[in-house]
Structure formats: structure tokens, C-alpha cells
Motif scaffolding. Structure first.
Motif, PDB file in Angstrom:
ATOM      1  N   VAL A 199      40.592  50.949  37.742  1.00 44.82           N
ATOM      2  CA  VAL A 199      39.736  50.559  38.868  1.00 44.82           C
ATOM      3  C   VAL A 199      39.076  51.820  39.389  1.00 44.82           C
ATOM      4  O   VAL A 199      39.700  52.894  39.425  1.00 44.82           O
ATOM      5  CB  VAL A 199      40.556  49.873  39.981  1.00 44.82           C
ATOM      6  N   ALA A 200      37.812  51.722  39.802  1.00 43.27           N
ATOM      7  CA  ALA A 200      37.093  52.875  40.337  1.00 43.27           C
ATOM      8  C   ALA A 200      37.848  53.462  41.534  1.00 43.27           C
ATOM      9  O   ALA A 200      38.386  52.718  42.357  1.00 43.27           O
ATOM     10  CB  ALA A 200      35.682  52.469  40.752  1.00 43.27           C
ATOM     11  N   PRO A 323      56.958  44.844  45.135  1.00 41.54           N
ATOM     12  CA  PRO A 323      55.801  45.754  45.071  1.00 41.54           C
ATOM     13  C   PRO A 323      55.177  45.896  43.686  1.00 41.54           C
ATOM     14  O   PRO A 323      53.954  45.873  43.551  1.00 41.54           O
ATOM     15  CB  PRO A 323      56.382  47.083  45.571  1.00 41.54           C
ATOM     16  N   LYS A 324      56.002  46.042  42.634  1.00 39.00           N
ATOM     17  CA  LYS A 324      55.410  46.216  41.300  1.00 39.00           C
ATOM     18  C   LYS A 324      54.720  44.934  40.841  1.00 39.00           C
ATOM     19  O   LYS A 324      53.719  44.986  40.120  1.00 39.00           O
ATOM     20  CB  LYS A 324      56.455  46.667  40.292  1.00 39.00           C
ATOM     21  N   HIS A 325      55.216  43.758  41.282  1.00 41.98           N
ATOM     22  CA  HIS A 325      54.552  42.500  40.961  1.00 41.98           C
ATOM     23  C   HIS A 325      53.242  42.380  41.744  1.00 41.98           C
ATOM     24  O   HIS A 325      52.246  41.862  41.218  1.00 41.98           O
ATOM     25  CB  HIS A 325      55.465  41.318  41.284  1.00 41.98           C
ATOM     26  N   LEU A 331      45.792  43.938  40.058  1.00 43.41           N
ATOM     27  CA  LEU A 331      45.005  44.245  38.863  1.00 43.41           C
ATOM     28  C   LEU A 331      44.468  42.969  38.211  1.00 43.41           C
ATOM     29  O   LEU A 331      43.308  42.911  37.785  1.00 43.41           O
ATOM     30  CB  LEU A 331      45.862  45.019  37.856  1.00 43.41           C
ATOM     31  N   ALA A 332      45.312  41.953  38.141  1.00 41.15           N
ATOM     32  CA  ALA A 332      44.893  40.696  37.513  1.00 41.15           C
ATOM     33  C   ALA A 332      43.776  40.033  38.309  1.00 41.15           C
ATOM     34  O   ALA A 332      42.832  39.470  37.734  1.00 41.15           O
ATOM     35  CB  ALA A 332      46.085  39.757  37.390  1.00 41.15           C
ATOM     36  N   THR A 333      43.867  40.099  39.632  1.00 38.85           N
ATOM     37  CA  THR A 333      42.837  39.494  40.479  1.00 38.85           C
ATOM     38  C   THR A 333      41.490  40.176  40.281  1.00 38.85           C
ATOM     39  O   THR A 333      40.435  39.533  40.304  1.00 38.85           O
ATOM     40  CB  THR A 333      43.259  39.586  41.959  1.00 38.85           C
ATOM     41  N   LEU A 334      41.511  41.494  40.069  1.00 39.06           N
ATOM     42  CA  LEU A 334      40.277  42.240  39.828  1.00 39.06           C
ATOM     43  C   LEU A 334      39.860  42.220  38.359  1.00 39.06           C
ATOM     44  O   LEU A 334      38.873  42.868  37.987  1.00 39.06           O
ATOM     45  CB  LEU A 334      40.463  43.696  40.279  1.00 39.06           C
TER      46      LEU A 334
END
Length: 419
Positions: A199-200, A323-325, A331-334
Motif C-alpha cells: 500500500v502507498a 490484531p494480525k487478523h 489488506l483484503a479490503t484494499l
């Protein structure tokens, strides 16, 4: 020695040096005479200021020797240095011959920060960079999740910058280097990484409820910290630094109308530049009437760059998600997971086809919604939770949750019952 006894001992040293300052043969440093300042002390780090003549330096050395004989505390001469400017070499050698000091040069380190009247060179910031790199090398990064790395960035790596940002105007080159280190550690667990992140970085530095990870914009924090000095001078706060500024630079001039001389040091010019920017938004009276908070001002700076809160973020960043989930869900949402389609795009995978069904390209939507196996799983989950959503993307599903009244509360109740 106990902390209380040490404080009492350093108070005695301070009184000895103040008594020496009243000696007729003692001469102050030219920029400390008005305040009659000849020393600064923080815990066991002491800086002594005198005029460059032998008598003044010798008086200070005598006072230090008296303190050592009275308290039993000795200076660490391996770390003590004589730093001079504009003193004849003969006089410098005379001082060195009667003391145990070594000769030093500018910049010198005090409380971990380089001190110099000139503009810092890039090598002067190596201490900050080296601390961050060394700390990363000491961590067992192979066993850290993305969420663990994020926590270490916010609590440890950024704290190194915060300390410097309260004292020094960090150049853009150094700020970029700090961002590079944090970015490399977040995505690869290393201090050096030349490739792009998932991600930027500008998006990563947004607050969590605006679609980012909440990592601090270090350039905005440095600016907010610098403005506190402008406010402290304007409000005429009772501290030694403000008194020294009034004595050396302002000399009775009104701060809001002051302009620095051309020969002023760079740091002072930067502070006055910030003050001139503030004049566009505040009058002098309105500015000194506020209670300055770096965190609050930083939040305002950040709010100008960021849009409103995103509804789907509250379903990711909450106390019910590990937190790790939460990080992986973000990431999945983006749509930034390393699916086979993305790996094929960057030349890592030779085939983008889904390994489960083998019928389509494996991107984020296919992996969670379109694949025959994932479609069956999510249909069963929706049925169990009583959801009637037809969303075919993770963001769409989260937006549907945000529109539904009571759905999120029912989900939390079901989740707590399972736990």
C-alpha cells in the motif's frame, strides 16, 4: 548513590558554579552574560560556558575540583572535552595543560543530539538513523506478524524521531530516510528494502478510521513540534530557553514583528519562518490565548490532508478482532493481498489461475466471493448470521453492514456467545 543523594550533590555543584560566576575575575560567554549563565545540567550531563580567557576557565576547573573533593564524585574525563572558538592556540594549549580535558570540535553530542551553530551535514543525523537500524537488527523479525511490526514502528521506531523532532529541524532527506526504514520494516521486516510496498506510504500514514494504519506523518509532527517554540516565545513562558532567546535575539523587540538578522543560525531562521506563517491565521492575542498541544495541532494538520472517516473501518479496528487478523482484513479490503493474480503481474507466479477451482484468475474478489469453495463458505456464514447481503466484494459487504441497524450488535452478541 541513590537518586535523591545524587540530586542533592548536583545542587551543590550548581551553587558552587553560581558562586564562581560572582567572582570579579570570571567572565561569562558573550551570549550568556545577561542571564549570568555558566552551566547547564541534566542528570549527570553538564555543559560549562565561559569566556575564552585562561582565568575564567581556571576558576571553573577549581570549582569542579572543589565539588569532587567534597562529594567524592569524579568527572569522566574520557568523555569530557574542551570546545573552543576564536581562542588563540597558545591559550587553548595552556588550558589543556592544566586540565585533564581532551580537545573537541563542533558539533558535539549532548543528550544524544548534535549541537552546532552551523547547518548540520547529513552525517550529523547518522546517530538517529543508526539507532533505528540497530534496533531492527536486534528484533527477531521472522517471527513477527504485520500487526507486530506495526506496533513496534509506532511504539519504538517513531519514538526515536519524536525525540529529535522536539529539538531539531529535520531536513527532508532525513525524513524520507526514516520513512524508508519504517516502510521496509513493515513490509519485509528489514531495515533496507528497495521495492514498493503493498500500500502507498501516504495511505498507510492515514489514521485507521480513514483507511490507513495510523503511522505518524513525521514531517507534520516536526512542524507541529516547531510551532510550540513559537508559542512559548509569544506567551513568554518561564523557562531558560525563552529567557535566552529574549536576551540574545529579541532584545526588547515584539516577537510578532521580529525579523532575524542575516547572520542568524539556520534553526532560528526556521522558527521565525514558522512564526510568519502563523501570522496569516492568528493575531498575536489570539495565538497566546490558546493552550498549545503538539498532538492537537498535529491532528489538525492531518485532518486537512485526510477525508472523512470510512464506515467499513470500524468493523476492522475493534476489540473483537485479533490484531494480525485485522491487518490482513485491511489488506483484503484494499485488494492488496498477494493473490496469484498480483504475483503473476509482478512476475513471481507463472500462472494466475486459482488453485482451488482452476476456473478463473485468483484475485481478491474471486478468492473470497466468486470461487466455488469460498462462495459456499460465505453463503453458510451469511445464513448463520442472518445476513441478506448480495455484496460481491469485501468493501461492499462492510458498507452493507454499516447501513444495517443492529446487525453489528447482533454479530457481536453471537461472537461473544461462541467465545
Amino acid at each position: 548513590m541513590s537518586p535523591l543523594l545524587f540530586v542533592l550533590a548536583m545542587e551543590y555543584l550548581s551553587r558552587v558554579l553560581k558562586k564562581i560566576a560572582r567572582d570579579k575575575e570570571f567572565r561569562f560567554h558573550e551570549r550568556c552574560a545577561d542571564l549570568q549563565l555558566n552551566h547547564l545540567c541534566f542528570v549527570d550531563d553538564v555543559v560549562l560556558f565561559t569566556h575564552g580567557d585562561f582565568k575564567s576557565v581556571y576558576r571553573v576547573l577549581q570549582g569542579f575540583e572543589l565539588f569532587s573533593q567534597s562529594s567524592g564524585l569524579q568527572a569522566n574525563y574520557s568523555k569530557s572535552k574542551l570546545i573552543s572558538n576564536g581562542i588563540p592556540e597558545v591559550e587553548v594549549q595552556r588550558i589543556l595543560s592544566v586540565s585533564k580535558l581532551k580537545r573537541g570540535n563542533l558539533p558535539f553530542q549532548y543528550l544524544g543530539i548534535p549541537i552546532s551553530a552551523k547547518k548540520f551535514s547529513p552525517c550529523d543525523y547518522e546517530g538517529l538513523i543508526d539507532k533505528m537500524v540497530d534496533r531492527i537488527k536486534n528484533w527477531s523479525w521472522k517471527f513477527l506478524s504485520f500487526a507486530g511490526r506495526l506496533t513496534l514502528i509506532n511504539s519504538v521506531l517513531i519514538s526515536f524521531h519524536t525525540y529529535w523532532a522536539h529539538i531539531v529541524v529535520l531536513p527532508k532527506r532525513v525524513l524520507c530516510r526514516i520513512n524508508e526504514i519504517c516502510r521496509a520494516f513493515l513490509w519485509k521486516g528489514l531495515a533496507e528494502f528497495g521495492g514498493p510496498g503493498s500500500v502507498a506510504w501516504d495511505d498507510v500514514c492515514k489514521s485507521k478510521y480513514k483507511g490507513g494504519l495510523g503511522i505518524r506523518h513525521i514531517d507534520l509532527w516536526n512542524l507541529a513540534a516547531l510551532r510550540k517554540y513559537v508559542w512559548a516565545i509569544a506567551a513568554n513562558k518561564e523557562n531558560m530557553w525563552v529567557k535566552w532567546i529574549h536576551s540574545v535575539y529579541l532584545k526588547g523587540e515584539h516577537w510578532w514583528e521580529y525579523e532575524p538578522p542575516l547572520q542568524s543560525i539556520l534553526y532560528w531562521k526556521k522558527i521565525t519562518e514558522v512564526k510568519n506563517r502563523l501570522k496569516e491565521f492568528y493575531s498575536f492575542q489570539s495565538f497566546i490565548s490558546i493552550r498549545y498541544s503538539i498532538t492537537e495541532v498535529y491532528g489538525k494538520f492531518r485532518g486537512v490532508l485526510e477525508s472523512g472517516n470510512l464506515a467499513w473501518t470500524r468493523y476492522i479496528w475493534n476489540a473483537y478482532l485479533v490484531p494480525k487478523h485485522a491487518f490482513i482484513t485491511w489488506l483484503a479490503t484494499l485488494n492488496r493481498l498477494k493473490t496469484k493474480a498480483q504475483l503473476h503481474h509482478i512476475g513471481v507466479a507463472s500462472d494466475p489461475t486459482c488453485l482451488i477451482c482452476g476456473n478463473a484468475k485468483e484475485d481478491g474478489i474471486h478468492l473470497f466471493f466468486s470461487c466455488c469453495y469460498s462462495r459456499k463458505c460465505i453463503t453458510e456464514i451469511k445464513h448463520w448470521l442472518g445476513w441478506n447481503s448480495n455484496s460481491e466484494s469485501l468493501q461492499g459487504l462492510l458498507r452493507w453492514l454499516a447501513r444495517g441497524k443492529g446487525i453489528y450488535l447482533n454479530f457481536r452478541e453471537e461472537f461473544m456467545l461462541l467465545v
